[in-house]
Design an enzyme around this catalytic site. Structure first.
Site, mmCIF file in Angstrom:
data_model
loop_
_atom_site.group_PDB
_atom_site.id
_atom_site.type_symbol
_atom_site.label_atom_id
_atom_site.label_comp_id
_atom_site.label_asym_id
_atom_site.label_seq_id
_atom_site.Cartn_x
_atom_site.Cartn_y
_atom_site.Cartn_z
ATOM 1 N N GLU A 42 2.870 10.684 10.707
ATOM 2 C CA GLU A 42 4.127 11.010 11.403
ATOM 3 C C GLU A 42 4.355 12.526 11.433
ATOM 4 O O GLU A 42 4.062 13.208 10.463
ATOM 5 C CB GLU A 42 5.299 10.321 10.690
ATOM 6 C CG GLU A 42 5.207 8.812 10.765
ATOM 7 C CD GLU A 42 6.308 8.104 9.975
ATOM 8 O OE1 GLU A 42 7.217 8.791 9.463
ATOM 9 O OE2 GLU A 42 6.257 6.885 9.848
ATOM 10 N N HIS A 95 10.591 5.980 13.262
ATOM 11 C CA HIS A 95 10.929 5.813 11.841
ATOM 12 C C HIS A 95 12.447 5.848 11.643
ATOM 13 O O HIS A 95 13.005 6.722 10.973
ATOM 14 C CB HIS A 95 10.259 6.887 10.981
ATOM 15 C CG HIS A 95 10.171 6.482 9.531
ATOM 16 N ND1 HIS A 95 9.217 6.975 8.667
ATOM 17 C CD2 HIS A 95 10.927 5.637 8.774
ATOM 18 C CE1 HIS A 95 9.388 6.453 7.456
ATOM 19 N NE2 HIS A 95 10.428 5.644 7.510
ATOM 20 N N ARG A 132 5.404 1.368 5.606
ATOM 21 C CA ARG A 132 4.933 2.743 5.694
ATOM 22 C C ARG A 132 3.726 2.779 6.624
ATOM 23 O O ARG A 132 2.945 1.829 6.691
ATOM 24 C CB ARG A 132 4.527 3.276 4.316
ATOM 25 C CG ARG A 132 5.697 3.585 3.401
ATOM 26 C CD ARG A 132 6.398 4.876 3.821
ATOM 27 N NE ARG A 132 7.538 5.173 2.953
ATOM 28 C CZ ARG A 132 8.777 4.777 3.172
ATOM 29 N NH1 ARG A 132 9.044 4.027 4.238
ATOM 30 N NH2 ARG A 132 9.760 5.121 2.362
#
Length: 313
Positions: free
Chosen positions: A261, A279, A232
């Protein structure tokens, strides 16, 4: 089950949407202009939420849905779900483990190769016509490099298995030493970083692991070391990572996740020793469909009063 309201905060997968619409009353929050009012208007019928790594269910949303029974996450990570509130209210939580392990582990190796062998930069070298002016510079070998893994869970073990195929010695850090593991254990991340060439972040995001990659760890990894983050974004102190890369205190980085993000520090765009992905760790058709099936299966099991397939809480 067609009358059961299932709230989806953001778009995730067209296949998932189709499968949910076949069985439930799917409420797509991103399609309405006045979201708070929409939630209020449908609060009596919403009994489930489908979230993911970006959008889950915080305490405010849970409080607004008195009939909520289950949160089924289209991801392994559940850091966007208020687990404490769920436990207090008896709300079940599920995720999608195992089915995405291979894809994420594959990507970790892909990122490592891309950084060490400068694959992206080499490809641009050919496209831009520079090869006609001379050969590309020499890069760094992966085979035989020591790979350190933070978090020896499903994904961490899968990364280790793949790295072993490249004759890489494996070391790891986790909360406790794994008695069944043959790999070298280090009791701190700093010690692990100081004794590996490639450091892979593969642990869950918790308050304890937030910014587990800090200045001290980055300096221990050093100017020849490479950081790979397929965990993460908040695992890494992004400001420290950027400064280390710019100053040459870190050899390179392969990143699939970021602290805020989809915002990515623009200074990274110009660095050839950094590979940036949006991602996409589990981003294959096969895996996303398997994840969707698991989300739907958990919801069906709950409302049919059967055991959940992959319960978290």
């Amino acid at each position: 089950m067609e009358s059961i309201g299932v709230l989806m905060p953001i778009p995730m997968s067209s296949y998932l949407e189709q499968e949910l619409e076949k069985r439930f009353n799917l409420l797509k929050l991103w399609t309405v202009p006045h979201k708070t009012q929409f939630i209020k208007d449908h609060s009596a019928s919403i009994r489930a939420i489908v979230g993911n790594a970006s959008a889950g269910a915080d305490g405010e949303l849970i409080a607004a849905l008195p009939k909520l029974e289950i949160i089924s996450s289209f991801s392994v990570g559940i850091d966007k779900v208020d687990l404490k509130t769920c436990k207090e209210k008896g709300i079940r939580v599920t995720n999608t483990p195992d089915v995405l392990t291979d894809d994420v582990a594959d990507l970790a190796i892909g990122l490592t190769l891309a950084v060490l062998r400068r694959l992206c930069e080499s490809e641009r070298y050919v496209r831009s016509g520079q090869w006609k002016k001379g050969d590309y510079k020499l890069t760094t070998k992966f085979t035989g490099k020591t790979v350190g893994i933070i978090g020896l869970g499903r994904i961490g073990k899968a990364v280790a298995k793949r790295a072993e195929a490249f004759s890489c010695p494996i070391a790891y850090f986790s909360r406790t030493e794994k008695p069944d593991s043959k790999f070298k254990y280090y009791p701190t991340v700093v010690e692990l970083a100081a004794n590996c060439d490639v450091l892979v972040v593969a642990c869950p995001l918790t308050e304890e692991t937030r910014h587990i990659i800090n200045r001290q760890v980055i300096n221990a990894l050093g100017p020849k070391g490479v950081l790979i983050n397929i965990g993460r974004g908040p695992h890494v102190d992004e400001a420290e990572l950027v400064s280390a890369l710019v100053e040459g205190r870190l050899g390179g980085a392969g990143l699939d996740v970021y602290e805020n993000e989809p915002e990515v520090p623009e200074v990274l765009f110009a660095l050839e020793n950094v590979v940036l992905l949006p991602h996409v760790g589990s981003g294959t058709v096969e895996t996303r469909n398997a994840m969707a099936d698991l989300v739907v299966g958990n919801l069906e099991a709950h409302f049919l009063k059967k055991p959940l397939l992959t319960p978290v809480a």
